[in-house]
Design a protein around this motif. Structure first.
Motif, PDB file in Angstrom:
ATOM      1  N   LYS A  22       0.847  -1.191   0.000  1.00 44.45           N
ATOM      2  CA  LYS A  22       0.000   0.000   0.000  1.00 44.45           C
ATOM      3  C   LYS A  22       0.879   1.237   0.000  1.00 44.45           C
ATOM      4  O   LYS A  22       1.870   1.307   0.712  1.00 44.45           O
ATOM      5  CB  LYS A  22      -0.906   0.030   1.251  1.00 44.45           C
ATOM      6  CG  LYS A  22      -1.830  -1.165   1.365  1.00 44.45           C
ATOM      7  CD  LYS A  22      -2.858  -1.200   0.258  1.00 44.45           C
ATOM      8  CE  LYS A  22      -3.802  -2.390   0.405  1.00 44.45           C
ATOM      9  NZ  LYS A  22      -4.725  -2.501  -0.728  1.00 44.45           N
ATOM     10  N   GLU A  23       0.483   2.214  -0.834  1.00 39.08           N
ATOM     11  CA  GLU A  23       1.161   3.493  -0.795  1.00 39.08           C
ATOM     12  C   GLU A  23       0.522   4.274   0.340  1.00 39.08           C
ATOM     13  O   GLU A  23      -0.533   4.855   0.165  1.00 39.08           O
ATOM     14  CB  GLU A  23       0.972   4.233  -2.101  1.00 39.08           C
ATOM     15  CG  GLU A  23       1.501   3.481  -3.310  1.00 39.08           C
ATOM     16  CD  GLU A  23       0.924   4.054  -4.576  1.00 39.08           C
ATOM     17  OE1 GLU A  23       1.289   5.171  -4.937  1.00 39.08           O
ATOM     18  OE2 GLU A  23       0.091   3.386  -5.184  1.00 39.08           O
ATOM     19  N   THR A 111      11.195   1.867  -4.402  1.00 39.17           N
ATOM     20  CA  THR A 111      10.101   2.749  -4.802  1.00 39.17           C
ATOM     21  C   THR A 111      10.638   4.031  -5.427  1.00 39.17           C
ATOM     22  O   THR A 111      11.753   4.473  -5.144  1.00 39.17           O
ATOM     23  CB  THR A 111       9.234   3.161  -3.588  1.00 39.17           C
ATOM     24  OG1 THR A 111       9.975   4.061  -2.745  1.00 39.17           O
ATOM     25  CG2 THR A 111       8.791   1.956  -2.779  1.00 39.17           C
ATOM     26  N   HIS A 311       2.479   5.645 -14.150  1.00 40.67           N
ATOM     27  CA  HIS A 311       2.689   4.204 -14.292  1.00 40.67           C
ATOM     28  C   HIS A 311       3.060   3.850 -15.729  1.00 40.67           C
ATOM     29  O   HIS A 311       3.815   2.898 -15.966  1.00 40.67           O
ATOM     30  CB  HIS A 311       1.425   3.443 -13.869  1.00 40.67           C
ATOM     31  CG  HIS A 311       1.168   3.521 -12.403  1.00 40.67           C
ATOM     32  ND1 HIS A 311      -0.055   3.218 -11.842  1.00 40.67           N
ATOM     33  CD2 HIS A 311       1.966   3.868 -11.352  1.00 40.67           C
ATOM     34  CE1 HIS A 311       0.001   3.375 -10.531  1.00 40.67           C
ATOM     35  NE2 HIS A 311       1.225   3.778 -10.211  1.00 40.67           N
ATOM     36  N   ALA A 334       1.907  -3.808 -15.385  1.00 40.48           N
ATOM     37  CA  ALA A 334       1.067  -2.907 -14.595  1.00 40.48           C
ATOM     38  C   ALA A 334       1.309  -3.100 -13.098  1.00 40.48           C
ATOM     39  O   ALA A 334       1.344  -2.130 -12.335  1.00 40.48           O
ATOM     40  CB  ALA A 334      -0.400  -3.136 -14.928  1.00 40.48           C
ATOM     41  N   LYS A 335       1.497  -4.338 -12.677  1.00 35.89           N
ATOM     42  CA  LYS A 335       1.693  -4.627 -11.259  1.00 35.89           C
ATOM     43  C   LYS A 335       3.010  -4.030 -10.761  1.00 35.89           C
ATOM     44  O   LYS A 335       3.059  -3.366  -9.713  1.00 35.89           O
ATOM     45  CB  LYS A 335       1.675  -6.130 -11.021  1.00 35.89           C
ATOM     46  CG  LYS A 335       1.740  -6.532  -9.550  1.00 35.89           C
ATOM     47  CD  LYS A 335       1.616  -8.053  -9.415  1.00 35.89           C
ATOM     48  CE  LYS A 335       1.574  -8.470  -7.956  1.00 35.89           C
ATOM     49  NZ  LYS A 335       1.456  -9.931  -7.797  1.00 35.89           N
ATOM     50  N   ARG A 338       2.789  -0.232 -10.530  1.00 35.93           N
ATOM     51  CA  ARG A 338       2.043   0.239  -9.351  1.00 35.93           C
ATOM     52  C   ARG A 338       2.886   0.161  -8.083  1.00 35.93           C
ATOM     53  O   ARG A 338       2.813   1.027  -7.222  1.00 35.93           O
ATOM     54  CB  ARG A 338       0.771  -0.590  -9.150  1.00 35.93           C
ATOM     55  CG  ARG A 338      -0.358  -0.292 -10.106  1.00 35.93           C
ATOM     56  CD  ARG A 338      -1.665  -0.918  -9.610  1.00 35.93           C
ATOM     57  NE  ARG A 338      -1.560  -2.333  -9.306  1.00 35.93           N
ATOM     58  CZ  ARG A 338      -1.760  -3.309 -10.185  1.00 35.93           C
ATOM     59  NH1 ARG A 338      -2.057  -3.010 -11.439  1.00 35.93           N
ATOM     60  NH2 ARG A 338      -1.665  -4.572  -9.822  1.00 35.93           N
ATOM     61  N   GLU A 339       3.668  -0.916  -7.958  1.00 43.85           N
ATOM     62  CA  GLU A 339       4.408  -1.139  -6.724  1.00 43.85           C
ATOM     63  C   GLU A 339       5.679  -0.306  -6.612  1.00 43.85           C
ATOM     64  O   GLU A 339       6.179  -0.077  -5.510  1.00 43.85           O
ATOM     65  CB  GLU A 339       4.762  -2.634  -6.585  1.00 43.85           C
ATOM     66  CG  GLU A 339       3.570  -3.573  -6.608  1.00 43.85           C
ATOM     67  CD  GLU A 339       2.510  -3.240  -5.582  1.00 43.85           C
ATOM     68  OE1 GLU A 339       2.836  -2.591  -4.589  1.00 43.85           O
ATOM     69  OE2 GLU A 339       1.353  -3.606  -5.809  1.00 43.85           O
ATOM     70  N   THR A 344      -0.050   7.290  -5.814  1.00 45.77           N
ATOM     71  CA  THR A 344      -0.997   7.754  -4.791  1.00 45.77           C
ATOM     72  C   THR A 344      -0.337   8.739  -3.838  1.00 45.77           C
ATOM     73  O   THR A 344      -0.892   9.798  -3.520  1.00 45.77           O
ATOM     74  CB  THR A 344      -1.568   6.560  -3.997  1.00 45.77           C
ATOM     75  OG1 THR A 344      -2.238   5.681  -4.903  1.00 45.77           O
ATOM     76  CG2 THR A 344      -2.547   7.033  -2.940  1.00 45.77           C
ATOM     77  N   THR A 361      -3.413   7.495 -13.766  1.00 42.67           N
ATOM     78  CA  THR A 361      -1.988   7.170 -13.612  1.00 42.67           C
ATOM     79  C   THR A 361      -1.347   6.651 -14.895  1.00 42.67           C
ATOM     80  O   THR A 361      -0.154   6.381 -14.918  1.00 42.67           O
ATOM     81  CB  THR A 361      -1.786   6.115 -12.515  1.00 42.67           C
ATOM     82  OG1 THR A 361      -2.457   4.894 -12.896  1.00 42.67           O
ATOM     83  CG2 THR A 361      -2.337   6.591 -11.183  1.00 42.67           C
ATOM     84  N   THR A 362      -2.128   6.493 -15.948  1.00 40.42           N
ATOM     85  CA  THR A 362      -1.573   6.048 -17.224  1.00 40.42           C
ATOM     86  C   THR A 362      -2.039   6.961 -18.340  1.00 40.42           C
ATOM     87  O   THR A 362      -3.096   7.595 -18.245  1.00 40.42           O
ATOM     88  CB  THR A 362      -1.981   4.596 -17.570  1.00 40.42           C
ATOM     89  OG1 THR A 362      -3.402   4.519 -17.717  1.00 40.42           O
ATOM     90  CG2 THR A 362      -1.526   3.628 -16.495  1.00 40.42           C
TER      91      THR A 362
END
Length: 390
Positions: A22-23, A111, A311, A334-335, A338-339, A344, A361-362
């Motif tokens: 989680k962000e 990150t 992203h 995509a995963k 996001r990570e 966010t 985000t894209t």
């Protein structure tokens, strides 16, 4: 080295469950867990928000005592950050992705909650090649880029391939730390480079090179560098992370305003930061610059500062990592995006410092007249005739 991505992600899930990530710093920030921090940086204008936040007081404003440490090269930045000598770092935007996937280093969840700059790079050639403007004539050239896992490497390879040159067969590409690039050009060790500024402008200032192509002319709005920290730092020191990221966002908001660029140039030019003549840095940040061929160009967005970690940027980077054999196998683009690219957190803090984040985000974008759709990365990858993948 190339890594099998499915293997990398399996191991990564053991270290840190990606699906559960989680962000989230604390919704109401509490006491800063660690006030004294060390942040590594390379002396280039891409790092402007990270650097200027020190002399211009942005870290102090947000309750931090930060030492910004000038570092020799990207491998050193990566290793010192992984060894926890640095709490966070100025990294090339592909580096947190590569570290997360275990490409070129040990595998650690990383990150990138903020992009440091967009545009701001160029292809510069030795002045002896002033009459060789056509890239089709560059077969046999030796080029430098800052690091294997860099936008510079991917954009140079893309540019060469679009002009029919195989970057692994028709030219040589070597990694050279940015502070050493101009000296290598002067010594005739290389024919040119795709480099961050102020390297390109310094080559012009010293009379040893000319600016052939700005990176914004390949892809307008492309990311270059990022503020990066380990997932462990984000999770174990959420209030420190919040304060640090907000300080950098605050500095970025200041840097976005053209009227502040002259003041910033004076703040970051000294020896402990960029170690460049103020006029060199000013030309980069203002966009009014000598091109090395007797001309003066005016390109206000030669470099800009937009912190949002799209992203789709991360997805494009992974297509190029796969294109050139740095990662192999199936990729959940995509995963991973996001990570690693924490949109966010960026959205929340951009609002707090007066910036307007995008609603999504894209996005699609164009690289050398070819559209990239982040929803179809494998089709995009398959469309290239020059590549190392099957």
């Amino acid at each position: 080295r190339a890594v099998g991505t499915s293997t990398a992600l399996t191991a990564l899930n053991t270290l840190f469950p990606l699906g559960a990530a989680k962000e989230a710093f604390a919704q109401t920030p509490g006491k800063i867990e660690k006030q004294k921090l060390a942040i590594g940086f390379i002396p280039i204008t891409c790092a402007t928000p990270i650097i200027m936040a020190h002399p211009m007081g942005f870290y102090k404003k947000h309750g931090l005592d930060v030492e910004v440490v000038k570092t020799a090269g990207w491998a050193v930045i990566r290793d010192k950050t992984l060894n926890k000598e640095y709490d966070a770092a100025h990294m090339l935007s592909p580096m947190p992705i590569a570290i997360t996937l275990g490409a070129g280093s040990s595998r650690v969840p990383y990150t990138a909650p903020a992009i440091e700059n967009i545009n701001g790079q160029a292809i510069t050639l030795a002045i002896k090649h002033k009459d060789r403007r056509d890239p089709k004539t560059w077969k046999g050239f030796k080029f430098a880029v800052p690091f294997d896992y860099s936008m510079h490497n991917y954009l140079l390879r893309y540019f060469l391939a679009e002009h029919g040159l195989d970057p692994d067969k028709d030219v040589q590409i070597r990694s050279v730390p940015p502070p050493e690039m101009v000296a290598n050009l002067r010594a005739d060790n290389i024919d040119g480079f795709l480099a961050p500024d102020p390297v390109n402008q310094r080559a012009v200032y010293d009379g040893v090179g000319y600016i052939h192509t700005l990176s914004k002319d390949l892809w307008d709005g492309h990311p270059c560098c990022a503020f990066a920290a380990s997932r462990e730092f984000v999770r174990t020191m959420p209030n420190t992370y919040h304060a640090l990221l907000k300080a950098i966002m605050d500095a970025t908001a200041f840097a976005r305003k053209p009227e502040n660029r002259k003041q910033i140039a004076e703040a970051i030019a000294p020896a402990n930061y960029l170690n460049q003549p103020v006029t060199v840095v000013e030309q980069v940040l203002s966009g009014t610059f000598a091109d090395g061929l007797g001309g003066v160009r005016k390109v206000p967005d030669r470099i800009d500062f937009d912190p949002f970690p799209w992203h789709s940027f991360a997805v494009w980077i992974m297509t190029q990592m796969k294109r050139w054999g740095q990662i192999k196998g199936n990729v959940d683009y995509a995963k991973v995006a996001r990570e690693v690219f924490l949109a966010t957190d960026a959205t929340r803090l951009m609002k707090e410092v007066g910036l307007t984040p995008p609603a999504q985000t894209t996005k699609k974008f164009t690289v050398m007249k070819k559209e990239f759709d982040p929803a179809s990365p494998d089709a995009y990858l398959a469309s290239f005739s020059i590549k190392r993948t099957a």
